[in-house]
Design a protein around this motif. Structure first.
Motif, PDB file in Angstrom:
ATOM      1  N   VAL A  17      20.675  40.248 -33.568  1.00 36.98           N
ATOM      2  CA  VAL A  17      20.237  38.991 -33.423  1.00 36.98           C
ATOM      3  C   VAL A  17      20.072  38.168 -34.829  1.00 36.98           C
ATOM      4  O   VAL A  17      20.375  37.200 -34.594  1.00 36.98           O
ATOM      5  N   ARG A  18      19.540  38.890 -35.688  1.00 36.06           N
ATOM      6  CA  ARG A  18      19.296  38.451 -36.920  1.00 36.06           C
ATOM      7  C   ARG A  18      20.276  37.635 -37.659  1.00 36.06           C
ATOM      8  O   ARG A  18      20.356  36.348 -38.031  1.00 36.06           O
ATOM      9  N   PRO A  19      21.530  38.363 -37.665  1.00 38.59           N
ATOM     10  CA  PRO A  19      22.745  37.674 -38.311  1.00 38.59           C
ATOM     11  C   PRO A  19      23.089  36.276 -37.771  1.00 38.59           C
ATOM     12  O   PRO A  19      23.606  35.531 -38.354  1.00 38.59           O
ATOM     13  N   LEU A  21      21.219  34.017 -35.904  1.00 46.90           N
ATOM     14  CA  LEU A  21      20.144  33.205 -36.380  1.00 46.90           C
ATOM     15  C   LEU A  21      20.529  32.686 -37.910  1.00 46.90           C
ATOM     16  O   LEU A  21      20.506  31.526 -38.146  1.00 46.90           O
ATOM     17  N   ARG A  22      20.781  33.695 -38.757  1.00 49.37           N
ATOM     18  CA  ARG A  22      21.120  33.292 -40.022  1.00 49.37           C
ATOM     19  C   ARG A  22      22.211  32.376 -40.199  1.00 49.37           C
ATOM     20  O   ARG A  22      22.289  31.503 -40.973  1.00 49.37           O
ATOM     21  N   GLU A  23      23.507  32.966 -39.397  1.00 48.86           N
ATOM     22  CA  GLU A  23      24.395  32.181 -39.725  1.00 48.86           C
ATOM     23  C   GLU A  23      24.618  30.821 -39.055  1.00 48.86           C
ATOM     24  O   GLU A  23      25.108  29.679 -39.603  1.00 48.86           O
ATOM     25  N   TRP A  24      23.786  30.585 -38.037  1.00 48.13           N
ATOM     26  CA  TRP A  24      23.408  29.415 -37.481  1.00 48.13           C
ATOM     27  C   TRP A  24      22.208  28.432 -38.091  1.00 48.13           C
ATOM     28  O   TRP A  24      21.796  27.407 -37.589  1.00 48.13           O
ATOM     29  N   GLU A  25      21.717  29.052 -39.258  1.00 50.52           N
ATOM     30  CA  GLU A  25      20.750  28.231 -39.884  1.00 50.52           C
ATOM     31  C   GLU A  25      19.511  28.180 -39.284  1.00 50.52           C
ATOM     32  O   GLU A  25      18.849  26.893 -39.069  1.00 50.52           O
ATOM     33  N   MET A  26      19.095  29.298 -38.395  1.00 46.94           N
ATOM     34  CA  MET A  26      17.982  28.958 -37.642  1.00 46.94           C
ATOM     35  C   MET A  26      16.764  30.200 -37.797  1.00 46.94           C
ATOM     36  O   MET A  26      16.283  30.415 -36.793  1.00 46.94           O
TER      37      MET A  26
END
Length: 124
Positions: A17-19, A21-26
């Motif tokens: 899940v973390r990547p 959220l990172r890619e979505w800038e969240m």
């Protein structure tokens, strides 16, 4: 993702899940989303005999929605009372505390989908 979950599955799924959220800038939602995923998967481990589920992570215009579907007709219940030293029963209370909204949708052919949403604006 279609999963058969066990005691350590939540940790693996959090790393997936973390990547996103990172890619979505969240990344500001990481703690809430990861805790929510952990609680929903823990409920599958505890309450779904075959431990099969499907997890869906959706990017929303203002946040994230996570859905966990399983084949059990047993609906989650928020305990009326929970003591601080209770070993079970606090997961949905935690979910309500760290997400902006959550719910459960019974499926017409059996099973259910438990979901939650976290909004970027509400967490900023």
């Amino acid at each position: 993702m279609r999963l058969t979950v066990g005691e350590h599955s939540a940790g693996h799924v959090r790393r997936i899940v973390r990547p996103f959220l990172r890619e979505w800038e969240m990344t500001g939602l990481s703690d809430s989303v990861e805790l929510g995923v952990t609680e929903l998967l823990a409920n599958v481990v505890r309450h779904v005999p075959d431990r099969h589920c499907a997890l869906l992570l959706l990017r929303l215009p203002g946040g994230v929605r996570v859905e966990v579907a399983d084949g059990s007709d047993e609906l989650p219940r928020v305990p009326v009372e929970s003591s601080l030293d209770a070993e079970n029963g606090r997961g949905l209370v935690l979910l309500a505390a760290v997400t902006d909204k959550w719910g459960v949708d019974p499926e017409p052919c059996g099973g259910k989908t438990v979901w939650f949403e976290c909004a970027v604006e509400a967490r900023a």
